[in-house]
Scaffold this active site. Structure first.
Site, short mmCIF file in Angstrom:
data_model
loop_
_atom_site.label_atom_id
_atom_site.label_comp_id
_atom_site.label_asym_id
_atom_site.label_seq_id
_atom_site.Cartn_x
_atom_site.Cartn_y
_atom_site.Cartn_z
N HIS A 16 0.81 -1.22 0.00
CA HIS A 16 0.00 0.00 0.00
C HIS A 16 0.85 1.28 0.00
O HIS A 16 0.38 2.34 0.40
CB HIS A 16 -0.98 -0.01 1.18
CG HIS A 16 -0.33 0.08 2.53
ND1 HIS A 16 -0.84 -0.56 3.63
CD2 HIS A 16 0.78 0.73 2.97
CE1 HIS A 16 -0.08 -0.31 4.68
NE2 HIS A 16 0.91 0.48 4.31
N GLU B 192 3.37 -5.20 9.11
CA GLU B 192 2.13 -5.06 8.33
C GLU B 192 1.72 -6.37 7.66
O GLU B 192 0.54 -6.58 7.35
CB GLU B 192 2.28 -3.96 7.26
CG GLU B 192 2.33 -2.56 7.85
CD GLU B 192 2.42 -1.45 6.79
OE1 GLU B 192 2.20 -0.30 7.16
OE2 GLU B 192 2.73 -1.73 5.61
N HIS C 102 -2.88 4.58 9.50
CA HIS C 102 -1.58 5.10 9.91
C HIS C 102 -1.78 6.39 10.70
O HIS C 102 -1.42 7.48 10.25
CB HIS C 102 -0.70 5.38 8.70
CG HIS C 102 -0.43 4.17 7.84
ND1 HIS C 102 -1.37 3.61 7.00
CD2 HIS C 102 0.68 3.41 7.70
CE1 HIS C 102 -0.85 2.57 6.38
NE2 HIS C 102 0.39 2.42 6.78
N HIS D 76 9.95 -3.49 5.16
CA HIS D 76 10.34 -2.08 5.13
C HIS D 76 10.47 -1.53 6.55
O HIS D 76 9.82 -1.99 7.47
CB HIS D 76 9.40 -1.21 4.30
CG HIS D 76 7.96 -1.07 4.74
ND1 HIS D 76 7.13 -2.14 4.97
CD2 HIS D 76 7.20 0.03 4.95
CE1 HIS D 76 5.91 -1.69 5.28
NE2 HIS D 76 5.93 -0.38 5.30
C1 DHB Z 1 5.91 3.83 3.04
C2 DHB Z 1 5.38 2.56 3.24
C3 DHB Z 1 4.27 2.38 4.06
O1 DHB Z 1 3.72 1.18 4.34
C4 DHB Z 1 3.66 3.47 4.64
O2 DHB Z 1 2.55 3.25 5.36
C5 DHB Z 1 4.20 4.73 4.47
C6 DHB Z 1 5.32 4.90 3.67
C7 DHB Z 1 7.09 4.04 2.17
O3 DHB Z 1 7.67 3.08 1.66
O4 DHB Z 1 7.47 5.19 1.94
FE FE Z 2 2.06 1.29 5.86
#
Ligand code: DHB
Ligand code: FE
Length: 283
Positions: A12, A243, A59, A196
């Site tokens: 996402h 996540e 978020h 991430h």
């Molecule tokens: C990013 C990824 C995410 O899941 C999010 O909620 C906000 C930013 C990113 O990769 O920048």
């Molecule tokens: Fe996210």
């Protein structure tokens, strides 16, 4: 009867939404990201779901530290795209199938999963980006081609639910959908991920080997995936890799045996490994 025909796992990343909204998806950085979703959009057009049950995380948009529901089911008539600081995304309002949402609330809560009921909620990139990615660009005056039941999962503030709890909740949602008398084609989305980390010393961490193994487990051995512990997500996939527990809600709602009809993995998009899978029930 309502039936779950397929599941979709999908990142996402907010920048994916920005790329679509500003028309830069053919630029060299973005082209390979979107190339992998071409087949998904064709598949979606043929699939024609009546309802998407969309598992995502908020978020700090609809919720903040004052209220942190672990599992929040969207029961409102509609959900507006939220302003996350740069104005709401120019995408349609999300319309619910309220009767099915109420039925799921009743069934799942009596099945001993204590959901929070949301009769008012705005939705952020966690929900709108997977919708854009799977259904293509739709403007504010347009409508999404499906109704959507959102389920927001807390993966922002510990304690987040375990992967196993998410997997078991998926099974309870499946029992709820299976017992709804209207003839409906329901597709379940599990969104977020993959590896991430957005902050501090390991910001930018991506673990492609681990992600690919997780995608393999999604298809072949969801029970093993459901047993992955929080510490492993943190260590191997970074702080935001947690996540991925939301994909397990989707997987729990599918049959044990599924057919993988599509997979796409691309590094990087923004700070994230983009992962995507489409799984069909065989029955
Ligand atoms: C990013 C990824 C995410 O899941 C999010 O909620 C906000 C930013 C990113 O990769 O920048
Ligand atoms: Fe996210």
């Amino acid at each position: 009867m309502a039936r779950v025909t397929a599941g979709v796992g999908c990142s996402h990343v907010p920048a994916i939404g920005v790329a679509m909204d500003t028309g830069i998806t053919e630029q060299p950085y973005w082209q390979p990201v979107f190339e992998g979703f071409k087949k998904s959009r064709e598949w979606m057009k043929e699939q024609k779901p009546d309802v998407v049950f969309l598992v995502y995380n908020d978020h700090c948009t609809a919720f903040d530290a004052s209220c942190i529901p672990t599992f929040a089911l969207g029961c409102a008539a509609e959900f507006k795209p939220a302003d996350e600081g740069w104005g709401p995304r120019p995408v349609p309002v999300v319309k619910n199938h309220q009767k099915l949402a109420s039925h799921i609330a009743q069934s799942v809560i009596l099945d001993e999963f204590d959901l929070t009921i949301m009769n008012e909620m705005e939705v952020d990139h966690g929900l709108t980006v997977p919708m854009s990615v799977m259904f293509g660009q739709h403007g504010v005056d347009d409508e999404w081609p499906t109704l959507v039941i959102p389920l927001a999962v807390n993966v922002v503030q510990y304690p987040a639910p375990t992967g196993n709890r998410c997997y078991q909740l998926g099974k309870a949602i499946r029992r709820a959908i299976d017992s709804y008398p209207e003839d409906l084609n329901v597709v379940v989305f599990g969104t977020g991920g993959m590896s991430h980390q957005l902050q501090y010393k390991r910001a930018g961490l991506i673990n492609a080997d681990w992600d690919q193994r997780f995608l393999d487990l999604m298809t072949e051995d969801p029970k093993a995936a459901s047993q992955i512990q929080h510490l492993e997500y943190l260590r191997e996939t970074g702080s935001e890799g947690i996540e991925m527990v939301m994909w397990l809600v989707m997987r729990g709602a599918l049959d044990e045996d599924v057919t993988e009809v599509h997979r796409h993995y691309h590094v990087p998009a923004s700070n994230t490994a983009v992962g995507h899978i489409i799984l069909e029930n065989q029955t």
